[in-house]
Write an enzyme that holds these catalytic residues in place. Structure first.
Site, PDB file in Angstrom:
ATOM      1  N   LYS A 281       0.817  -1.218   0.000  1.00  0.00           N
ATOM      2  CA  LYS A 281       0.000   0.000   0.000  1.00  0.00           C
ATOM      3  C   LYS A 281       0.851   1.270   0.000  1.00  0.00           C
ATOM      4  CE  LYS A 281      -4.303  -1.932   1.712  1.00  0.00           C
ATOM      5  NZ  LYS A 281      -5.277  -2.008   2.814  1.00  0.00           N
TER       6      LYS A 281
ATOM      7  N   ARG B  42      -3.182  -9.768   5.880  1.00  0.00           N
ATOM      8  CA  ARG B  42      -3.625  -9.877   4.475  1.00  0.00           C
ATOM      9  C   ARG B  42      -2.487  -9.403   3.575  1.00  0.00           C
ATOM     10  NH1 ARG B  42      -6.076  -6.591   0.635  1.00  0.00           N
ATOM     11  NH2 ARG B  42      -7.625  -7.606  -0.678  1.00  0.00           N
TER      12      ARG B  42
END
Ligand code: 8Y4
Length: 279
Positions: A222, A256
């Site tokens: 991210k 995740r």
């Protein structure tokens, strides 16, 4: 009417588990259509399981900032055949990444074991659908909508604000008849947060455990990594591993991630530090 679901796989979260990201996006449909997409997905799953994945998270609509919405029918067409095939071929926990009630229900009927909802069951009918299904749900925090959430994220105290939001969603779930033991909480890294907000959430991740529910953390590749280090998505592995390691040290019970083998090693190292080695 009682729903007849396939046998559910259960997750023991006394130790941290690895949720591997499987995206069924239009790209995989670009040459040769559906059959090839499903085949590619199955091969990816086989590899992820060999590399140490505990959960396969399947999403048919990208929730990345600025991504296009897909119709309900498109999402069903993408996700359901893949879930059915994974269920046939592998004994793994399957998570469906969706905020749509109909997709939750059809996915569970096809063999999904848990719901991963970036809208924390706030979409129309989602709370009722999840309560009927009685399978675990990850409630994630997001400020704003995916299309615009990164415009100007604002909080008085990001950790407190996100905690209060999740507390309210837990209460809504309990009110709808969902057992607290079925809930997983997630601060939603990158969803309507600045880089600074994301690192405050990571530094204080252990505070989310106070609600008595397992915490999921998703930071893989991210922009909290990309912006900090000035790296594009293909260069974020080391940063992602650092984030995963810190999250486990702060009590996360599900990570995740995209890079399964590397993340599995990082989780094992952090867990040995927390609980002692297990050879
Ligand atoms: C590069 C690669 C840049 C991926 C951004 C991204 C979460 C989630 C997503 C999360 C839970 C993403 C579906 C965003 N993130 N579900 N989903 N928690 N529970 N972006 O953090 O991976 S999609």
């Amino acid at each position: 009417m009682k729903l007849e679901l396939p046998r559910q796989r259960h997750l023991n979260l006394t130790r941290c588990k690895l949720m591997a990201i499987l995206n069924i996006t239009p790209d995989s449909f670009s040459d040769g259509g559906k059959f090839i997409a499903v085949d590619t997905a199955l091969k990816q799953v086989e590899r992820m399981l060999a590399d140490g994945a505990d959960i396969i998270d399947i999403g048919g609509e990208s929730t990345r900032p600025g991504a296009k919405l897909v119709s309900l029918q498109q999402e069903l067409d993408r996700v359901i055949p893949v879930i059915e095939l994974i269920r046939q071929e592998f004994d793994t926990v399957i998570s469906v990444d969706t905020y749509k009630a109909k997709v939750m229900t059809e996915a569970a009927l096809a063999g999904a074991d848990m719901i991963n909802d970036v809208k924390a069951l706030q979409d129309e009918g989602a709370l009722v659908a999840a309560a009927k299904l009685q399978i675990p749900v990850c409630l994630m925090h997001m400020q704003g909508q995916p299309q615009s959430m990164q415009a100007a994220p604002q909080y008085s105290d990001v950790v407190d604000d996100v905690k209060h939001f999740l507390q309210a969603r837990v209460q809504a779930c309990i009110g709808a008849g969902i057992a607290p033991s079925q809930l997983v909480l997630d601060p939603g890294f990158g969803f309507g947060k600045t880089v600074a907000h994301n690192y405050q959430l990571l530094a204080r991740l252990s505070e989310f455990e106070s609600q008595g529910m397992p915490v999921l953390a998703g930071m893989s590749r991210k922009s909290m990594i990309g912006q900090l280090l000035n790296r594009n998505t293909s260069e974020r592995l080391a940063g992602s591993i650092a984030c995963a390691t810190i999250a486990v040290m702060h009590g996360a019970r599900i990570i995740r991630a995209h890079d399964v083998k590397e993340t599995a090693d990082a989780i094992a190292v952090a867990q040995a530090t927390l609980f002692g080695e297990e050879v």
